[in-house]
Scaffold this motif. Sequence first.
Motif, PDB file in Angstrom:
ATOM      1  N   TYR A   1      84.834  35.799  28.822  1.00  0.00           N
ATOM      2  CA  TYR A   1      84.354  37.184  28.685  1.00  0.00           C
ATOM      3  C   TYR A   1      85.255  37.991  27.759  1.00  0.00           C
ATOM      4  CZ  TYR A   1      82.928  41.908  29.990  1.00  0.00           C
ATOM      5  OH  TYR A   1      82.497  43.212  29.952  1.00  0.00           O
ATOM      6  N   ASN A   2      86.537  37.639  27.749  1.00  0.00           N
ATOM      7  CA  ASN A   2      87.491  38.370  26.917  1.00  0.00           C
ATOM      8  C   ASN A   2      87.753  37.686  25.569  1.00  0.00           C
ATOM      9  OD1 ASN A   2      88.838  40.808  28.502  1.00  0.00           O
ATOM     10  ND2 ASN A   2      88.407  39.196  29.991  1.00  0.00           N
ATOM     11  N   GLY A   3      86.953  36.673  25.255  1.00  0.00           N
ATOM     12  CA  GLY A   3      86.971  36.121  23.907  1.00  0.00           C
ATOM     13  C   GLY A   3      87.964  35.018  23.627  1.00  0.00           C
ATOM     14  N   PHE A   4      88.395  34.269  24.641  1.00  0.00           N
ATOM     15  CA  PHE A   4      89.276  33.133  24.384  1.00  0.00           C
ATOM     16  C   PHE A   4      89.004  32.027  25.386  1.00  0.00           C
ATOM     17  CE2 PHE A   4      91.540  35.719  27.439  1.00  0.00           C
ATOM     18  CZ  PHE A   4      92.234  34.838  28.243  1.00  0.00           C
ATOM     19  N   SER A   5      89.539  30.854  25.118  1.00  0.00           N
ATOM     20  CA  SER A   5      89.308  29.684  25.968  1.00  0.00           C
ATOM     21  C   SER A   5      90.482  29.452  26.904  1.00  0.00           C
ATOM     22  CB  SER A   5      89.091  28.445  25.097  1.00  0.00           C
ATOM     23  OG  SER A   5      89.175  27.261  25.866  1.00  0.00           O
ATOM     24  N   ILE A   6      90.187  29.286  28.188  1.00  0.00           N
ATOM     25  CA  ILE A   6      91.263  29.056  29.158  1.00  0.00           C
ATOM     26  C   ILE A   6      91.916  27.702  28.915  1.00  0.00           C
ATOM     27  CG2 ILE A   6      89.792  27.998  30.915  1.00  0.00           C
ATOM     28  CD1 ILE A   6      92.727  30.404  31.540  1.00  0.00           C
ATOM     29  N   LEU A   7      91.138  26.714  28.474  1.00  0.00           N
ATOM     30  CA  LEU A   7      91.700  25.386  28.223  1.00  0.00           C
ATOM     31  C   LEU A   7      92.656  25.414  27.032  1.00  0.00           C
ATOM     32  CD1 LEU A   7      88.589  23.092  28.822  1.00  0.00           C
ATOM     33  CD2 LEU A   7      90.426  23.685  30.414  1.00  0.00           C
ATOM     34  N   LYS A   8      92.314  26.199  26.018  1.00  0.00           N
ATOM     35  CA  LYS A   8      93.206  26.329  24.873  1.00  0.00           C
ATOM     36  C   LYS A   8      94.473  27.085  25.265  1.00  0.00           C
ATOM     37  CE  LYS A   8      89.748  26.052  21.186  1.00  0.00           C
ATOM     38  NZ  LYS A   8      89.113  26.762  20.045  1.00  0.00           N
ATOM     39  N   LEU A   9      94.333  28.061  26.169  1.00  0.00           N
ATOM     40  CA  LEU A   9      95.517  28.790  26.643  1.00  0.00           C
ATOM     41  C   LEU A   9      96.438  27.853  27.418  1.00  0.00           C
ATOM     42  CD1 LEU A   9      97.057  31.482  27.019  1.00  0.00           C
ATOM     43  CD2 LEU A   9      95.698  31.838  29.097  1.00  0.00           C
ATOM     44  N   VAL A  10      95.848  27.015  28.264  1.00  0.00           N
ATOM     45  CA  VAL A  10      96.634  26.044  29.028  1.00  0.00           C
ATOM     46  C   VAL A  10      97.374  25.101  28.084  1.00  0.00           C
ATOM     47  CG1 VAL A  10      96.470  24.060  30.589  1.00  0.00           C
ATOM     48  CG2 VAL A  10      95.214  26.160  31.104  1.00  0.00           C
ATOM     49  N   ARG A  11      96.684  24.656  27.038  1.00  0.00           N
ATOM     50  CA  ARG A  11      97.328  23.780  26.063  1.00  0.00           C
ATOM     51  C   ARG A  11      98.468  24.504  25.352  1.00  0.00           C
ATOM     52  NH1 ARG A  11      93.895  21.843  20.967  1.00  0.00           N
ATOM     53  NH2 ARG A  11      94.270  24.035  20.476  1.00  0.00           N
ATOM     54  N   TYR A  12      98.270  25.770  25.062  1.00  0.00           N
ATOM     55  CA  TYR A  12      99.272  26.567  24.347  1.00  0.00           C
ATOM     56  C   TYR A  12     100.564  26.715  25.154  1.00  0.00           C
ATOM     57  CZ  TYR A  12     101.352  30.696  22.114  1.00  0.00           C
ATOM     58  OH  TYR A  12     102.225  31.576  21.504  1.00  0.00           O
ATOM     59  N   ILE A  13     100.427  26.838  26.478  1.00  0.00           N
ATOM     60  CA  ILE A  13     101.619  27.015  27.326  1.00  0.00           C
ATOM     61  C   ILE A  13     101.978  25.712  28.040  1.00  0.00           C
ATOM     62  CG2 ILE A  13     101.228  29.491  27.653  1.00  0.00           C
ATOM     63  CD1 ILE A  13     100.090  28.843  30.429  1.00  0.00           C
TER      64      ILE A  13
ATOM     65  N   VAL B   1      89.662  26.708  35.996  1.00  0.00           N
ATOM     66  CA  VAL B   1      88.605  26.373  35.035  1.00  0.00           C
ATOM     67  C   VAL B   1      87.394  27.297  35.165  1.00  0.00           C
ATOM     68  CG1 VAL B   1      86.963  24.588  34.329  1.00  0.00           C
ATOM     69  CG2 VAL B   1      89.319  23.973  34.886  1.00  0.00           C
ATOM     70  N   VAL B   2      86.968  27.567  36.397  1.00  0.00           N
ATOM     71  CA  VAL B   2      85.741  28.352  36.606  1.00  0.00           C
ATOM     72  C   VAL B   2      86.023  29.852  36.600  1.00  0.00           C
ATOM     73  CG1 VAL B   2      83.803  28.809  38.157  1.00  0.00           C
ATOM     74  CG2 VAL B   2      84.642  26.472  37.867  1.00  0.00           C
ATOM     75  N   VAL B   3      86.913  30.307  37.505  1.00  0.00           N
ATOM     76  CA  VAL B   3      87.143  31.752  37.639  1.00  0.00           C
ATOM     77  C   VAL B   3      87.913  32.302  36.440  1.00  0.00           C
ATOM     78  CG1 VAL B   3      88.167  33.562  39.060  1.00  0.00           C
ATOM     79  CG2 VAL B   3      87.078  31.591  40.146  1.00  0.00           C
ATOM     80  N   LEU B   4      89.121  31.762  36.214  1.00  0.00           N
ATOM     81  CA  LEU B   4      89.891  32.252  35.066  1.00  0.00           C
ATOM     82  C   LEU B   4      89.205  31.878  33.755  1.00  0.00           C
ATOM     83  CD1 LEU B   4      93.596  31.584  36.151  1.00  0.00           C
ATOM     84  CD2 LEU B   4      92.213  33.649  36.417  1.00  0.00           C
ATOM     85  N   GLY B   5      88.477  30.757  33.762  1.00  0.00           N
ATOM     86  CA  GLY B   5      87.732  30.365  32.570  1.00  0.00           C
ATOM     87  C   GLY B   5      86.659  31.378  32.220  1.00  0.00           C
ATOM     88  N   ALA B   6      85.967  31.899  33.251  1.00  0.00           N
ATOM     89  CA  ALA B   6      84.943  32.918  33.021  1.00  0.00           C
ATOM     90  C   ALA B   6      85.570  34.214  32.513  1.00  0.00           C
ATOM     91  CB  ALA B   6      84.169  33.172  34.313  1.00  0.00           C
ATOM     92  N   VAL B   7      86.709  34.578  33.096  1.00  0.00           N
ATOM     93  CA  VAL B   7      87.420  35.781  32.646  1.00  0.00           C
ATOM     94  C   VAL B   7      87.854  35.632  31.188  1.00  0.00           C
ATOM     95  CG1 VAL B   7      89.499  37.188  32.991  1.00  0.00           C
ATOM     96  CG2 VAL B   7      88.219  36.350  34.960  1.00  0.00           C
ATOM     97  N   ALA B   8      88.385  34.461  30.870  1.00  0.00           N
ATOM     98  CA  ALA B   8      88.833  34.208  29.498  1.00  0.00           C
ATOM     99  C   ALA B   8      87.660  34.246  28.522  1.00  0.00           C
ATOM    100  CB  ALA B   8      89.545  32.853  29.429  1.00  0.00           C
TER     101      ALA B   8
END
Length: 453
Positions: free
Chosen positions: A255-267, A246-253
């Motif tokens: 910064y790169n223009g997408f949501s880590i939570l939405k990515l998790v939901r997608y996969i 949530v924090v580390v990969l979330g910050a990376v996501a």
Amino acid sequence: MFDIQSGTPPAKKQRFHQILYVQVIFAIVVGILLGHYAPSLGESMKPLGDGFIKLVKMIIAPVIFLTVTTGIAAMSDLKKVGRVTGKAMLYFMTFSTLALIIGMLVSHLIQPGAGMHIDPATLDKGTVATYVSKAHASTISGFLMNIIPTTIFSPFVSGDILQVLFVAILFGIALAIIGERARPVLDLLTALASPVFKVVEILMKAAPIGAFGAMAFTIGKYGIESVLNLAMLVGTFYATAVLFVVVVLGAVARYNGFSILKLVRYIREELLLVLGTSSSEAALPTLMQKMERAGCSKSVVGLVIPTGYSFNLDGTNIYMTMAALFIAQACDIPLSLGDQILLLLVAMLSSKGAAGVTGAGFITLAATLSVVPSVPVAGMALILGVDRFMSECRALTNLVGNATASVVVARWEGELDKHQLDLALAGGTATADANALTPLHLAPETEVTRAAA
């Protein structure tokens, strides 16, 4: 009614009980109940989980070979292969090291092993002897030499991911160098991808059965009680993994223009499959397919995700430093700053090449502790009973890390279709159901490549 733009009939909406992740959730719950209330029967379900994992591993080699080879062969600039690989490795090294450090910091903060006062002399070394022997057998030089297969066909027999990737990259480069004369071979491989991905689609229908068998075995053999005995360690590890995502990969996501939570939901289908089987390899073929559908180019996905399965193991790295410090705390062994730096450096090396399969993290931990004399290897016996439950979290974190890496590297390379990514993560038409795994990306990409040629 037909879609006006595509000329194809709209996909028939699935009923709730037909959705793959719903079936997998139901299978996991039933497996837990069976393992808890009928342990012996649950333990006997092990072949169902093992059989499903073997079915998926059977198709991994051709999926990687076809995806990587056709992706590289379609590249007009072969320097791009080295550039993508270099960026991916830089990403892997950065976040793998960060995961190790976070695991160490959280262990110091929470101290899950403090107060146990275990005498190392009373620990049974025999219970971890098998893992220690496997760890001694694996060295850095041996790992690197093992990337080179005995023959060009042997990786397809052994199923070694890095060996398959090595052969696929060489073959793809050769096709790209030959150019137009290699077009018939490239067309054949592109056409061959359709039935291969159809096989993946067929195999995924058995995912609920595999998840049921694996979960019933795990609970039946180890019992939920084994988790309660070391609840602090298991809870701390899961919380740290969630924090990292949530924090580390979330910050990376972000910064790169997408949501880590939405990515998790997608996969989510892949994550549930990993949760049920404790093996991230079970989700490899469909993860690659989904990341392409989310706008990442085939060449980037083909290079980043299979490589990440050996070099980008965030969950395994968090586990290694956390487990090592847990053992030291439980045995009342103070670690100096030098000991902890040594532990960190050794873990950085030994973690590379740990495959995303059940038990690999435990073997890697044994390899790390074998080099760090301050922490007794026999202390691994303390966590052996709950390692199976922790392996699920390791695999889940590894999977999210590799999905994130594919999007980030694709963006760095200018190989990310941002509109398609946003549509996929929002649950739009790009998120074709995971069961429908026909490689629709192949035809358009081939046409574009031909036009450019």
